[in-house]
Write a protein that holds these residues in place. Structure first.
Motif, mmCIF file in Angstrom:
data_model
loop_
_atom_site.group_PDB
_atom_site.id
_atom_site.type_symbol
_atom_site.label_atom_id
_atom_site.label_comp_id
_atom_site.label_asym_id
_atom_site.label_seq_id
_atom_site.Cartn_x
_atom_site.Cartn_y
_atom_site.Cartn_z
ATOM 1 N N LEU A 173 -1.088 -8.889 14.933
ATOM 2 C CA LEU A 173 -1.584 -9.736 13.851
ATOM 3 C C LEU A 173 -2.344 -8.925 12.803
ATOM 4 C CD1 LEU A 173 -2.864 -12.782 15.945
ATOM 5 C CD2 LEU A 173 -0.803 -12.670 14.548
ATOM 6 N N ALA A 174 -3.003 -7.852 13.249
ATOM 7 C CA ALA A 174 -3.801 -7.045 12.333
ATOM 8 C C ALA A 174 -2.975 -6.054 11.536
ATOM 9 C CB ALA A 174 -4.882 -6.293 13.122
ATOM 10 N N THR A 175 -1.744 -5.779 11.971
ATOM 11 C CA THR A 175 -0.956 -4.729 11.309
ATOM 12 C C THR A 175 0.311 -5.230 10.614
ATOM 13 O OG1 THR A 175 0.149 -4.254 13.427
ATOM 14 C CG2 THR A 175 -1.788 -2.945 12.886
ATOM 15 N N LEU A 176 0.993 -6.213 11.184
ATOM 16 C CA LEU A 176 2.238 -6.693 10.577
ATOM 17 C C LEU A 176 2.071 -7.133 9.120
ATOM 18 C CD1 LEU A 176 3.927 -8.664 13.514
ATOM 19 C CD2 LEU A 176 4.864 -6.666 12.341
ATOM 20 N N PRO A 177 1.030 -7.915 8.775
ATOM 21 C CA PRO A 177 0.890 -8.310 7.368
ATOM 22 C C PRO A 177 0.755 -7.117 6.426
ATOM 23 C CG PRO A 177 -0.525 -9.650 8.770
ATOM 24 C CD PRO A 177 -0.011 -8.538 9.618
ATOM 25 N N TRP A 178 0.084 -6.051 6.866
ATOM 26 C CA TRP A 178 -0.090 -4.884 6.013
ATOM 27 C C TRP A 178 1.210 -4.127 5.835
ATOM 28 C CZ3 TRP A 178 -4.216 -4.558 3.099
ATOM 29 C CH2 TRP A 178 -5.353 -5.282 3.475
ATOM 30 N N GLY A 179 2.051 -4.128 6.880
ATOM 31 C CA GLY A 179 3.378 -3.544 6.732
ATOM 32 C C GLY A 179 4.193 -4.307 5.702
ATOM 33 N N ALA A 180 4.073 -5.646 5.729
ATOM 34 C CA ALA A 180 4.790 -6.466 4.752
ATOM 35 C C ALA A 180 4.279 -6.214 3.340
ATOM 36 C CB ALA A 180 4.639 -7.944 5.109
ATOM 37 N N LEU A 231 5.540 -3.691 -2.058
ATOM 38 C CA LEU A 231 5.047 -3.002 -3.247
ATOM 39 C C LEU A 231 5.800 -1.715 -3.578
ATOM 40 C CD1 LEU A 231 1.191 -3.413 -2.742
ATOM 41 C CD2 LEU A 231 2.692 -4.760 -4.220
ATOM 42 N N VAL A 232 6.377 -1.061 -2.567
ATOM 43 C CA VAL A 232 7.031 0.233 -2.804
ATOM 44 C C VAL A 232 8.425 0.038 -3.377
ATOM 45 C CG1 VAL A 232 5.697 1.332 -0.981
ATOM 46 C CG2 VAL A 232 7.918 0.341 -0.444
ATOM 47 N N LYS A 233 9.000 1.128 -3.893
ATOM 48 C CA LYS A 233 10.305 1.060 -4.540
ATOM 49 C C LYS A 233 11.452 1.582 -3.678
ATOM 50 C CE LYS A 233 8.393 1.483 -9.205
ATOM 51 N NZ LYS A 233 8.414 2.238 -10.485
ATOM 52 N N SER A 234 11.141 2.207 -2.532
ATOM 53 C CA SER A 234 12.204 2.764 -1.704
ATOM 54 C C SER A 234 11.745 2.859 -0.255
ATOM 55 C CB SER A 234 12.611 4.156 -2.198
ATOM 56 O OG SER A 234 11.566 5.088 -1.940
ATOM 57 N N PRO A 235 12.679 2.895 0.714
ATOM 58 C CA PRO A 235 12.315 3.065 2.121
ATOM 59 C C PRO A 235 11.559 4.367 2.367
ATOM 60 C CG PRO A 235 14.581 2.305 1.927
ATOM 61 C CD PRO A 235 14.135 2.660 0.552
ATOM 62 N N GLN A 236 11.920 5.425 1.639
ATOM 63 C CA GLN A 236 11.236 6.704 1.818
ATOM 64 C C GLN A 236 9.767 6.598 1.423
ATOM 65 O OE1 GLN A 236 14.132 6.278 0.206
ATOM 66 N NE2 GLN A 236 15.520 7.249 1.682
ATOM 67 N N LEU A 239 -3.598 -11.742 2.011
ATOM 68 C CA LEU A 239 -2.944 -10.970 0.957
ATOM 69 C C LEU A 239 -1.424 -11.023 1.032
ATOM 70 C CD1 LEU A 239 -5.026 -7.652 0.718
ATOM 71 C CD2 LEU A 239 -4.911 -9.507 -0.958
ATOM 72 N N ALA A 240 -0.883 -10.973 2.240
ATOM 73 C CA ALA A 240 0.568 -10.825 2.398
ATOM 74 C C ALA A 240 1.379 -11.968 1.767
ATOM 75 C CB ALA A 240 0.921 -10.658 3.872
ATOM 76 N N PRO A 241 1.060 -13.252 2.025
ATOM 77 C CA PRO A 241 1.911 -14.324 1.473
ATOM 78 C C PRO A 241 2.058 -14.297 -0.047
ATOM 79 C CG PRO A 241 0.523 -15.190 3.220
ATOM 80 C CD PRO A 241 0.031 -13.803 2.939
ATOM 81 N N PRO A 242 0.958 -14.215 -0.835
ATOM 82 C CA PRO A 242 1.160 -14.197 -2.293
ATOM 83 C C PRO A 242 1.904 -12.960 -2.781
ATOM 84 C CG PRO A 242 -1.148 -13.798 -1.745
ATOM 85 C CD PRO A 242 -0.490 -14.239 -0.501
ATOM 86 N N ILE A 243 1.666 -11.821 -2.152
ATOM 87 C CA ILE A 243 2.377 -10.599 -2.554
ATOM 88 C C ILE A 243 3.860 -10.709 -2.230
ATOM 89 C CG2 ILE A 243 2.634 -8.126 -2.055
ATOM 90 C CD1 ILE A 243 -0.381 -7.983 -1.756
ATOM 91 N N LEU A 244 4.178 -11.286 -1.070
ATOM 92 C CA LEU A 244 5.578 -11.482 -0.708
ATOM 93 C C LEU A 244 6.262 -12.470 -1.650
ATOM 94 C CD1 LEU A 244 5.225 -11.569 3.172
ATOM 95 C CD2 LEU A 244 6.598 -9.937 1.887
ATOM 96 N N ALA A 296 9.401 -11.696 -4.019
ATOM 97 C CA ALA A 296 10.641 -12.470 -3.915
ATOM 98 C C ALA A 296 11.059 -13.043 -5.262
ATOM 99 C CB ALA A 296 10.465 -13.585 -2.890
ATOM 100 N N ARG A 297 10.079 -13.484 -6.070
ATOM 101 C CA ARG A 297 10.415 -14.045 -7.383
ATOM 102 C C ARG A 297 11.052 -13.003 -8.286
ATOM 103 N NH1 ARG A 297 5.331 -16.760 -6.925
ATOM 104 N NH2 ARG A 297 4.340 -15.135 -8.199
ATOM 105 N N ARG A 298 10.695 -11.747 -8.105
ATOM 106 C CA ARG A 298 11.207 -10.679 -8.960
ATOM 107 C C ARG A 298 12.571 -10.158 -8.498
ATOM 108 N NH1 ARG A 298 6.042 -6.804 -10.551
ATOM 109 N NH2 ARG A 298 4.898 -8.380 -11.768
#
Length: 283
Positions: free
Chosen positions: A155-162, A167-172, A254-259, A263-265
């Motif tokens: 619970l403490a880490t999954l949202p931060w991974g999301a 926010l990033v532009k690539s898997p790397q 933080l995670a839900p609004p950022i996600l 998604a909208r973009r």
């Protein structure tokens, strides 16, 4: 049936299917075996080193700490990398096009990441117990406590991974901004050796992040006799729950609004642009 509930059910089903497909590939098992062997080598060289404060082998306290670190790596780096990759290949855009598809998509990612993490932790634990059989004497209460700490760690880490994956532009870039910092924190968080051997200011930095507290909690659950080797010579349960709880609450806020913003973009042109950038990287 409520459409949202239906989306959640489909997400669970999709997560199970994705996990099953992942576990059928040699890449996934090869990665797990490599991680288990790497940790086993570390434990092998630590097995004869005794912690003077706790009169237990260093390997005995290192194994639970490693399990806690695996949760952070899987929750942050694994989730960020998967989300970034599926933004790049258009999977996220297809999910967005389905009614309540984003709900199902997020549930499936949580199921997938958590399932892979459980498998990895199991492989590492089995390999570690060969060198540290003392852990087998842990009481039922200790194992239940360890399971609860691992769930809290998720619970403490999954949202931060999301958040990172959104926010990033690539898997790397996702890997660089997640796995590398976690590795750096593991080096100063008492995972492979007592944190009390480090400078006070380094200890303070480590205690602000989940890596230290997950290792601390797993040691408290599986090696309670090592209490004397901890900061202050005690298992600080209140502080552990406070820090992990704070990371959980802030991450979930933080995670839900950022996600949703990410998604909208999402659009066909954005996916095509990322595919073109990926082709240039690999060409």
């Amino acid at each position: 049936m409520n459409a949202t509930v239906h989306g959640i059910q489909l997400g669970f089903l999709r997560g199970v299917i994705e996990l099953r497909n992942s576990l059928r590939t040699w890449d996934e098992w090869g990665n797990n075996i490599f991680v288990a062997l790497a940790f086993a080598v570390v434990l092998y060289f630590q097995r004869d080193t005794i912690l003077d404060e706790a009169t237990v082998a260093l390997a005995t306290v290192a194994l639970p700490s490693m399990l806690g670190t695996m949760v952070v790596l899987g929750g942050v780096s694994g989730t960020a990398s998967i989300l970034a990759f599926e933004r790049e290949d258009g999977t996220l855009l297809r999910a967005k096009a389905v009614p309540h598809g984003m709900v199902g998509y997020l549930i499936s990612k949580i199921m997938h990441s958590a399932g892979l993490m459980v498998v990895t932790i199991t492989v590492v634990l089995v390999a570690g117990l060969i060198l540290v059989p003392e852990i087998l004497s842990t009481s039922t209460v200790g194992w239940l406590m360890a399971a609860g700490i691992l769930i809290l760690g998720l619970l403490a880490t999954l949202p931060w991974g999301a958040v990172i994956g959104s926010l990033v532009k690539s898997p790397q870039m996702a890997f660089g901004l997640s796995a590398l910092p976690v590795g750096g924190l593991a080096a100063i968080s008492g995972i492979f050796y007592p944190i009390t051997a480090l400078a006070g200011w380094v200890q303070a930095i480590a205690q602000a992040f989940p890596v230290y507290w997950l290792g601390h909690g797993m040691r408290a659950a599986l090696v309670p006799e090592a209490e004397a080797a901890e900061i202050g010579g005690s298992w600080r349960y209140v502080e552990m729950l406070g820090v992990l709880g704070a990371w959980t609450i802030v991450g979930l806020l933080l995670a839900p609004p950022i996600l949703r913003r990410m998604a909208r973009r999402e659009s066909g042109s954005a996916v095509e642009e990322r595919r073109h950038a990926a082709m240039q990287r690999y060409s």
